[in-house]
Design an enzyme around this catalytic site. Structure first.
Site, short mmCIF file in Angstrom:
data_model
loop_
_atom_site.label_atom_id
_atom_site.label_comp_id
_atom_site.label_asym_id
_atom_site.label_seq_id
_atom_site.Cartn_x
_atom_site.Cartn_y
_atom_site.Cartn_z
N GLY A 217 0.24 0.44 2.85
CA GLY A 217 0.01 -0.53 1.79
C GLY A 217 -0.88 -1.72 2.13
O GLY A 217 -1.52 -2.28 1.26
N ASP B 196 9.70 -7.36 -0.86
CA ASP B 196 10.47 -7.20 -2.10
C ASP B 196 11.91 -7.63 -1.79
O ASP B 196 12.21 -8.82 -1.83
CB ASP B 196 10.33 -5.75 -2.54
N LYS C 248 8.27 -11.11 -3.90
CA LYS C 248 9.03 -11.26 -5.15
C LYS C 248 10.29 -12.05 -4.83
O LYS C 248 11.32 -11.47 -4.49
CB LYS C 248 9.40 -9.87 -5.70
N PHE D 132 7.19 -3.94 -11.28
CA PHE D 132 6.48 -3.05 -10.37
C PHE D 132 4.98 -3.18 -10.56
O PHE D 132 4.47 -3.21 -11.67
CB PHE D 132 6.91 -1.60 -10.63
N ASP E 124 0.78 1.22 -4.15
CA ASP E 124 0.75 2.50 -4.85
C ASP E 124 1.93 2.69 -5.79
O ASP E 124 2.98 2.09 -5.65
CB ASP E 124 0.78 3.65 -3.84
N ARG F 33 -3.79 2.95 -5.14
CA ARG F 33 -4.10 2.07 -4.01
C ARG F 33 -5.55 1.59 -4.04
O ARG F 33 -5.87 0.54 -3.51
CB ARG F 33 -3.89 2.80 -2.68
#
Ligand code: IMP
Ligand code: MG
Length: 178
Positions: A48, A106, A134, A155, A162, A168
Site C-alpha cells: 500500500g 485504521d 482514521k 473505505f 486498494d 492502487r
C-alpha cells in the site's frame, strides 16, 4: 474529478492528488529537519505505501537508506489470533534510526504488530510516518509522529490503497459510495 468504478463498487472523489502532495511535502520537510545528521533508514510497508513512499522520498534531501518490507500474517496458536511479522528485512537496523512508511493506520493493529516485530532488532529509534489515519477507528495507543492527513471513517482507494487488489494506480483518493 468523476466517480469511478473499482471492481464492483462505486467510489467518489475524496482527496485530490495536489492536496495529497502538499501534505506529503510538509511531512518530508519535518523529517528533513528532525533527522538531519542521523542517517535514517526508511522501511516502506508493501504494497500500500509504494506511491506515498515514492513521493515522500523524492522530497527527502538528507542522506538516508530506503528499504521495502512486506508483512506476513500467521494464525496464532494462542488467543491473540493473527500475528504479523515483517518479511524481507535484509539489512541490519541495529543502531539505526528507523522511519516506518505506511499508507494508512485504521484500527492500528497492523502498526502495533510492525512495531512489536521490530522491537527486538536493536534500532536506535523507531518512528511512524503514515499518509493517513482514521482516528475514530484507532484502537491502539501508538505515536504517529509523522502524519499527512486524518480522515473520517469510510473505505477509500487510490494513491496506493486498494479495494480487493484494484485501484492502487489511481492518482487521487476516492471514497466508497454506500
Ligand atoms: P489496521 O490494522 O486496522 O490499522 O489496518 C491497516 C491496513 O488496512 C492498512 O495497511 C491498509 O492496507 C488497510 N486499510 C485500512 N483502511 C483501508 C481503506 O480505507 N482502504 C484500503 N485499505 C485500507
Ligand atoms: Mg497497508
Amino acid at each position: 474529478m468523476e466517480k469511478v468504478t473499482v471492481k464492483d463498487r462505486e467510489f467518489t472523489p475524496f482527496i485530490r492528488e495536489d492536496e495529497i502532495l502538499r501534505q506529503v511535502c510538509r511531512v518530508a520537510g519535518e523529517i528533513n529537519r528532525d533527522y538531519d545528521g542521523k542517517d535514517p533508514i526508511f522501511l516502506c510497508i508493501l504494497n500500500g505505501s509504494f506511491m506515498f513512499a515514492a513521493d515522500l522520498l523524492r522530497n527527502i534531501t538528507i542522506p538516508c537508506n530506503v528499504s521495502f518490507v512486506k508483512l506476513a500474517s500467521y494464525e496464532g496458536t494462542d488467543t491473540t489470533g493473527k500475528v504479523k511479522e515483517v518479511m524481507g528485512l535484509n539489512e541490519s537496523i541495529e543502531g539505526r534510526h528507523v522511519i516506518i512508511v505506511e499508507d494508512i493506520v485504521d484500527t492500528g493493529f497492523t502498526m502495533r504488530d510492525i512495531l512489536n516485530s521490530l522491537s527486538s532488532k536493536g534500532a536506535a529509534s523507531v518512528a511512524v510516518c503514515t499518509m493517513l489515519c482514521k482516528p475514530e477507528k484507532l484502537q491502539v495507543d501508538i505515536n504517529l509522529k509523522y502524519l499527512a492527513m486524518n480522515i473520517p471513517n469510510g473505505f477509500i482507494v487510490g494513491y496506493g490503497l486498494d479495494y480487493d487488489g484494484y485501484g492502487r494506480n489511481l492518482r487521487d483518493i476516492y471514497r466508497i459510495v454506500k
